[in-house]
Design a protein around this motif. Structure first.
Motif, PDB file in Angstrom:
ATOM      1  N   UNK A  35      36.687  49.335  34.125  1.00 23.32           N
ATOM      2  CA  UNK A  35      36.504  47.926  34.426  1.00 23.32           C
ATOM      3  C   UNK A  35      37.663  47.372  35.231  1.00 23.32           C
ATOM      4  N   UNK A  36      38.431  48.204  35.926  1.00 22.34           N
ATOM      5  CA  UNK A  36      39.542  47.708  36.728  1.00 22.34           C
ATOM      6  C   UNK A  36      40.687  47.256  35.846  1.00 22.34           C
ATOM      7  N   UNK A  52      34.987  40.850  27.441  1.00 22.97           N
ATOM      8  CA  UNK A  52      34.313  40.274  28.605  1.00 22.97           C
ATOM      9  C   UNK A  52      34.666  41.082  29.844  1.00 22.97           C
ATOM     10  N   UNK A  53      33.799  40.977  30.843  1.00 24.30           N
ATOM     11  CA  UNK A  53      34.098  41.530  32.168  1.00 24.30           C
ATOM     12  C   UNK A  53      33.833  40.435  33.183  1.00 24.30           C
ATOM     13  N   UNK A  54      34.832  40.138  33.991  1.00 26.71           N
ATOM     14  CA  UNK A  54      34.665  39.186  35.096  1.00 26.71           C
ATOM     15  C   UNK A  54      34.443  40.002  36.359  1.00 26.71           C
ATOM     16  N   UNK A  55      33.402  39.649  37.112  1.00 24.62           N
ATOM     17  CA  UNK A  55      33.166  40.359  38.358  1.00 24.62           C
ATOM     18  C   UNK A  55      32.626  39.399  39.395  1.00 24.62           C
ATOM     19  N   UNK A  56      32.802  39.787  40.656  1.00 31.54           N
ATOM     20  CA  UNK A  56      32.349  38.899  41.725  1.00 31.54           C
ATOM     21  C   UNK A  56      30.819  38.862  41.756  1.00 31.54           C
ATOM     22  N   UNK A  57      30.305  37.829  42.388  1.00 35.62           N
ATOM     23  CA  UNK A  57      28.857  37.589  42.384  1.00 35.62           C
ATOM     24  C   UNK A  57      28.070  38.721  43.050  1.00 35.62           C
ATOM     25  N   UNK A  58      28.647  39.340  44.077  1.00 39.79           N
ATOM     26  CA  UNK A  58      27.935  40.439  44.749  1.00 39.79           C
ATOM     27  C   UNK A  58      27.739  41.611  43.794  1.00 39.79           C
ATOM     28  N   UNK A 118      44.224  31.680  37.600  1.00 39.85           N
ATOM     29  CA  UNK A 118      44.142  31.822  39.054  1.00 39.85           C
ATOM     30  C   UNK A 118      44.350  33.253  39.510  1.00 39.85           C
ATOM     31  N   UNK A 119      45.359  33.922  38.945  1.00 41.00           N
ATOM     32  CA  UNK A 119      45.629  35.326  39.296  1.00 41.00           C
ATOM     33  C   UNK A 119      44.483  36.232  38.865  1.00 41.00           C
ATOM     34  N   UNK A 120      43.954  35.969  37.678  1.00 40.39           N
ATOM     35  CA  UNK A 120      42.870  36.807  37.155  1.00 40.39           C
ATOM     36  C   UNK A 120      41.608  36.625  37.994  1.00 40.39           C
ATOM     37  N   UNK A 121      41.313  35.390  38.365  1.00 45.20           N
ATOM     38  CA  UNK A 121      40.143  35.135  39.216  1.00 45.20           C
ATOM     39  C   UNK A 121      40.311  35.824  40.564  1.00 45.20           C
ATOM     40  N   UNK A 122      41.502  35.745  41.145  1.00 45.24           N
ATOM     41  CA  UNK A 122      41.755  36.405  42.435  1.00 45.24           C
ATOM     42  C   UNK A 122      41.530  37.915  42.313  1.00 45.24           C
ATOM     43  N   UNK A 123      41.980  38.489  41.208  1.00 43.90           N
ATOM     44  CA  UNK A 123      41.784  39.920  41.013  1.00 43.90           C
ATOM     45  C   UNK A 123      40.307  40.250  40.789  1.00 43.90           C
ATOM     46  N   UNK A 151      37.810  38.820  42.035  1.00 40.09           N
ATOM     47  CA  UNK A 151      37.093  38.776  43.310  1.00 40.09           C
ATOM     48  C   UNK A 151      37.168  40.117  44.029  1.00 40.09           C
ATOM     49  N   UNK A 152      38.189  40.912  43.739  1.00 41.74           N
ATOM     50  CA  UNK A 152      38.356  42.224  44.373  1.00 41.74           C
ATOM     51  C   UNK A 152      37.675  43.344  43.589  1.00 41.74           C
ATOM     52  N   UNK A 153      37.756  43.284  42.256  1.00 40.84           N
ATOM     53  CA  UNK A 153      37.144  44.311  41.409  1.00 40.84           C
ATOM     54  C   UNK A 153      36.973  43.771  40.000  1.00 40.84           C
ATOM     55  N   UNK A 154      36.079  44.379  39.198  1.00 44.90           N
ATOM     56  CA  UNK A 154      35.852  43.887  37.835  1.00 44.90           C
ATOM     57  C   UNK A 154      37.141  43.862  37.017  1.00 44.90           C
ATOM     58  N   UNK A 155      37.268  42.838  36.182  1.00 46.87           N
ATOM     59  CA  UNK A 155      38.438  42.653  35.324  1.00 46.87           C
ATOM     60  C   UNK A 155      37.951  42.554  33.881  1.00 46.87           C
ATOM     61  N   UNK A 156      38.558  43.327  32.988  1.00 46.10           N
ATOM     62  CA  UNK A 156      38.220  43.283  31.571  1.00 46.10           C
ATOM     63  C   UNK A 156      39.113  42.279  30.863  1.00 46.10           C
ATOM     64  N   UNK A 157      38.506  41.470  30.016  1.00 37.92           N
ATOM     65  CA  UNK A 157      39.253  40.530  29.175  1.00 37.92           C
ATOM     66  C   UNK A 157      39.168  41.055  27.745  1.00 37.92           C
ATOM     67  N   UNK A 158      40.330  41.269  27.137  1.00 30.63           N
ATOM     68  CA  UNK A 158      40.374  41.792  25.776  1.00 30.63           C
ATOM     69  C   UNK A 158      40.718  40.684  24.792  1.00 30.63           C
ATOM     70  N   UNK A 159      40.274  40.878  23.562  1.00 31.92           N
ATOM     71  CA  UNK A 159      40.618  39.973  22.471  1.00 31.92           C
ATOM     72  C   UNK A 159      40.896  40.850  21.257  1.00 31.92           C
ATOM     73  N   UNK A 160      42.085  40.692  20.690  1.00 36.78           N
ATOM     74  CA  UNK A 160      42.530  41.545  19.581  1.00 36.78           C
ATOM     75  C   UNK A 160      42.422  43.021  19.949  1.00 36.78           C
TER      76      UNK A 160
END
Length: 88
Positions: free
Chosen positions: A4-5, A39-45, A18-23, A25-34
């Protein structure tokens, strides 16, 4: 989706959005909790591509199977039958 990048915590999300959103936009970002991926943030495409792929459902019967797929299926059935005979 094994990789997940980058990975960030939910605390990072509130402090560095802001930094996480910018990243993301380039590739999927995993959000961890405990320490667990939540979650995975990824661009719309990428999201739209995944949605298109998930909506494509292929149902095949033996009659519509390609010769290559049928041969693989037949080999798997034969291998299973041989292993079943060996275990008797």
């Amino acid at each position: 989706m094994a990789d997940h990048g980058s990975s960030f915590t939910t605390s990072d999300l509130s402090r560095k959005s802001g930094d996480i959103i910018a990243e993301a936009l380039r590739h999927p970002v995993t959000i961890t909790q405990r320490n667990k991926p939540r979650l995975v943030l990824l661009n719309i495409e990428d999201y739209e591509r995944l949605m298109r792929q998930s909506n494509v459902r292929t149902v095949e019967t033996i009659d519509t199977m390609s010769d290559q797929l049928f041969a693989q299926f037949e080999a798997a059935v034969d291998a299973y039958a041989d292993s079943d005979d060996a275990n008797r």
